[in-house]
Motif scaffolding. Structure first.
Motif, PDB file in Angstrom:
ATOM      1  N   MET A   1       0.842  -1.184   0.000  1.00 14.75           N
ATOM      2  CA  MET A   1       0.000   0.000   0.000  1.00 14.75           C
ATOM      3  C   MET A   1       0.884   1.243   0.000  1.00 14.75           C
ATOM      4  SD  MET A   1      -3.249   0.981   2.378  1.00 14.75           S
ATOM      5  CE  MET A   1      -4.208  -0.201   1.478  1.00 14.75           C
ATOM      6  N   ALA A   2       0.532   2.198  -0.827  1.00 11.74           N
ATOM      7  CA  ALA A   2       1.275   3.452  -0.935  1.00 11.74           C
ATOM      8  C   ALA A   2       0.524   4.544  -0.181  1.00 11.74           C
ATOM      9  CB  ALA A   2       1.439   3.831  -2.401  1.00 11.74           C
ATOM     10  N   ARG A   3       1.264   5.547   0.258  1.00 13.23           N
ATOM     11  CA  ARG A   3       0.678   6.669   0.997  1.00 13.23           C
ATOM     12  C   ARG A   3       1.328   7.975   0.556  1.00 13.23           C
ATOM     13  NH1 ARG A   3       1.083   2.634   4.933  1.00 13.23           N
ATOM     14  NH2 ARG A   3      -0.831   2.332   6.110  1.00 13.23           N
ATOM     15  N   THR A   4       0.553   9.048   0.682  1.00 11.89           N
ATOM     16  CA  THR A   4       1.113  10.382   0.476  1.00 11.89           C
ATOM     17  C   THR A   4       0.252  11.380   1.229  1.00 11.89           C
ATOM     18  OG1 THR A   4       1.994  11.950  -1.137  1.00 11.89           O
ATOM     19  CG2 THR A   4      -0.154  10.958  -1.640  1.00 11.89           C
ATOM     20  N   SER A   5       0.804  12.555   1.447  1.00 11.20           N
ATOM     21  CA  SER A   5       0.041  13.629   2.085  1.00 11.20           C
ATOM     22  C   SER A   5       0.647  14.972   1.693  1.00 11.20           C
ATOM     23  CB  SER A   5       0.030  13.485   3.610  1.00 11.20           C
ATOM     24  OG  SER A   5       1.329  13.650   4.131  1.00 11.20           O
ATOM     25  N   ALA A   6      -0.164  15.988   1.855  1.00 13.88           N
ATOM     26  CA  ALA A   6       0.277  17.363   1.634  1.00 13.88           C
ATOM     27  C   ALA A   6      -0.398  18.221   2.685  1.00 13.88           C
ATOM     28  CB  ALA A   6      -0.097  17.833   0.232  1.00 13.88           C
ATOM     29  N   CYS A   7       0.252  19.295   3.065  1.00 13.21           N
ATOM     30  CA  CYS A   7      -0.370  20.202   4.034  1.00 13.21           C
ATOM     31  C   CYS A   7      -0.007  21.635   3.687  1.00 13.21           C
ATOM     32  CB  CYS A   7       0.013  19.852   5.462  1.00 13.21           C
ATOM     33  SG  CYS A   7       1.748  20.040   5.854  1.00 13.21           S
ATOM     34  N   ILE A   8      -0.817  22.528   4.235  1.00 11.21           N
ATOM     35  CA  ILE A   8      -0.593  23.954   4.005  1.00 11.21           C
ATOM     36  C   ILE A   8      -1.078  24.718   5.229  1.00 11.21           C
ATOM     37  CG2 ILE A   8      -2.839  24.383   2.899  1.00 11.21           C
ATOM     38  CD1 ILE A   8      -1.291  26.213   0.898  1.00 11.21           C
ATOM     39  N   ASP A   9      -0.352  25.763   5.594  1.00 11.37           N
ATOM     40  CA  ASP A   9      -0.788  26.669   6.657  1.00 11.37           C
ATOM     41  C   ASP A   9      -1.531  27.829   6.017  1.00 11.37           C
ATOM     42  OD1 ASP A   9       0.251  25.412   9.043  1.00 11.37           O
ATOM     43  OD2 ASP A   9       2.242  25.920   8.294  1.00 11.37           O
ATOM     44  N   LEU A  10      -2.661  28.173   6.612  1.00  7.53           N
ATOM     45  CA  LEU A  10      -3.513  29.232   6.069  1.00  7.53           C
ATOM     46  C   LEU A  10      -3.733  30.325   7.111  1.00  7.53           C
ATOM     47  CD1 LEU A  10      -6.164  26.951   4.364  1.00  7.53           C
ATOM     48  CD2 LEU A  10      -4.322  28.218   3.250  1.00  7.53           C
ATOM     49  N   PRO A  11      -3.836  31.587   6.678  1.00  7.30           N
ATOM     50  CA  PRO A  11      -4.003  32.708   7.600  1.00  7.30           C
ATOM     51  C   PRO A  11      -5.462  32.921   8.008  1.00  7.30           C
ATOM     52  CG  PRO A  11      -3.851  33.550   5.387  1.00  7.30           C
ATOM     53  CD  PRO A  11      -3.667  32.057   5.296  1.00  7.30           C
ATOM     54  N   ALA A  12      -6.138  31.845   8.351  1.00  3.83           N
ATOM     55  CA  ALA A  12      -7.543  31.921   8.763  1.00  3.83           C
ATOM     56  C   ALA A  12      -7.748  30.922   9.893  1.00  3.83           C
ATOM     57  CB  ALA A  12      -8.464  31.600   7.582  1.00  3.83           C
ATOM     58  N   PRO A  13      -8.667  31.223  10.802  1.00  4.64           N
ATOM     59  CA  PRO A  13      -8.947  30.290  11.897  1.00  4.64           C
ATOM     60  C   PRO A  13      -9.477  28.951  11.374  1.00  4.64           C
ATOM     61  CG  PRO A  13      -9.936  32.441  12.330  1.00  4.64           C
ATOM     62  CD  PRO A  13      -9.449  32.454  10.907  1.00  4.64           C
ATOM     63  N   ALA A  14      -9.173  27.892  12.105  1.00  6.88           N
ATOM     64  CA  ALA A  14      -9.566  26.544  11.690  1.00  6.88           C
ATOM     65  C   ALA A  14     -11.076  26.426  11.481  1.00  6.88           C
ATOM     66  CB  ALA A  14      -9.085  25.521  12.721  1.00  6.88           C
TER      67      ALA A  14
ATOM     68  N   TYR B   1      -3.327  16.612  -4.312  1.00  8.32           N
ATOM     69  CA  TYR B   1      -3.476  17.211  -2.982  1.00  8.32           C
ATOM     70  C   TYR B   1      -2.796  18.576  -2.912  1.00  8.32           C
ATOM     71  CZ  TYR B   1      -4.563  12.360  -1.517  1.00  8.32           C
ATOM     72  OH  TYR B   1      -5.086  11.103  -1.383  1.00  8.32           O
ATOM     73  N   THR B   2      -1.571  18.661  -3.402  1.00  5.12           N
ATOM     74  CA  THR B   2      -0.831  19.923  -3.350  1.00  5.12           C
ATOM     75  C   THR B   2      -1.532  21.005  -4.167  1.00  5.12           C
ATOM     76  OG1 THR B   2       1.251  18.750  -2.993  1.00  5.12           O
ATOM     77  CG2 THR B   2       1.400  21.005  -3.821  1.00  5.12           C
ATOM     78  N   ASP B   3      -1.927  20.682  -5.401  1.00  3.75           N
ATOM     79  CA  ASP B   3      -2.644  21.656  -6.231  1.00  3.75           C
ATOM     80  C   ASP B   3      -3.964  22.067  -5.578  1.00  3.75           C
ATOM     81  OD1 ASP B   3      -0.582  21.430  -8.052  1.00  3.75           O
ATOM     82  OD2 ASP B   3      -1.747  20.276  -9.520  1.00  3.75           O
ATOM     83  N   GLY B   4      -4.647  21.113  -4.964  1.00  5.81           N
ATOM     84  CA  GLY B   4      -5.902  21.420  -4.282  1.00  5.81           C
ATOM     85  C   GLY B   4      -5.704  22.366  -3.115  1.00  5.81           C
ATOM     86  N   LEU B   5      -4.658  22.138  -2.337  1.00  6.61           N
ATOM     87  CA  LEU B   5      -4.406  23.010  -1.188  1.00  6.61           C
ATOM     88  C   LEU B   5      -3.952  24.400  -1.621  1.00  6.61           C
ATOM     89  CD1 LEU B   5      -2.776  20.453   1.277  1.00  6.61           C
ATOM     90  CD2 LEU B   5      -5.139  21.331   1.274  1.00  6.61           C
ATOM     91  N   VAL B   6      -3.220  24.493  -2.716  1.00  4.42           N
ATOM     92  CA  VAL B   6      -2.859  25.810  -3.259  1.00  4.42           C
ATOM     93  C   VAL B   6      -4.127  26.536  -3.715  1.00  4.42           C
ATOM     94  CG1 VAL B   6      -1.671  26.968  -5.169  1.00  4.42           C
ATOM     95  CG2 VAL B   6      -0.486  25.206  -3.850  1.00  4.42           C
ATOM     96  N   ALA B   7      -5.039  25.813  -4.357  1.00  5.19           N
ATOM     97  CA  ALA B   7      -6.314  26.422  -4.765  1.00  5.19           C
ATOM     98  C   ALA B   7      -7.105  26.878  -3.539  1.00  5.19           C
ATOM     99  CB  ALA B   7      -7.132  25.430  -5.586  1.00  5.19           C
TER     100      ALA B   7
END
Length: 147
Positions: free
Chosen positions: A1-14, A124-130
């Motif tokens: 099984m393969a895995r990956t993840s991406a994350c981003i910090d955003l200047p807005a409250p959770a 995931y990365t493109d989605g988080l940038v969007a």
């Protein structure tokens, strides 16, 4: 099984970010390459239409509003994987901003682990940038993230 993840910090409250992305039918609100989503089966299945007219069908597997996360699996998609399960989660940072993490695991079919990890990490990365662009645009126009 393969895995990956991406994350981003955003200047807005959770909570504001979760208000925007936490609905299982909300991808068209922040993800430009998914312009349409249609819920069925009591809002547990979403049929997504991609910007090129393709279809992806996903099932909601877990939803935790208090923890600001949901997990889903793919029922039908043009991806070379089986056993796909992904989680989208929003975490508060100590400074009042938030971190969004999108992770997935899957078994490649007729392709290498690296190929499919690259594919989903790009999604995931493109989605988080969007998402960051959507949050930024809403801040510039004075809207809260979930408005």
């Amino acid at each position: 099984m393969a895995r990956t993840s991406a994350c981003i910090d955003l200047p807005a409250p959770a909570d504001q970010v979760w208000d925007l992305i936490g609905g299982f039918d909300s991808l068209p609100d922040w993800l430009p390459f998914i312009p349409f989503s249609n819920l069925s089966e009591g809002a547990r299945v979403r049929t997504l239409t991609t910007e090129d007219g393709g279809t992806v069908i996903e099932r909601l597997e877990a939803f935790d509003n208090a923890q600001r996360s949901y997990s889903y699996s793919i029922i039908e998609a043009p991806f070379p994987v089986t056993g796909y399960r992904s989680t989208l989660a929003v975490h508060p940072n100590t400074d009042g901003t938030s971190r969004v993490e999108w992770s997935g695991e899957f078994t490649p079919v007729d392709v290498s682990d690296d190929e499919v990890v690259t594919l989903f990490n790009g999604i995931y990365t493109d989605g988080l940038v969007a998402l960051a662009h959507t949050i930024d645009a809403r801040h510039r126009t004075g809207q809260a993230a979930g408005s």
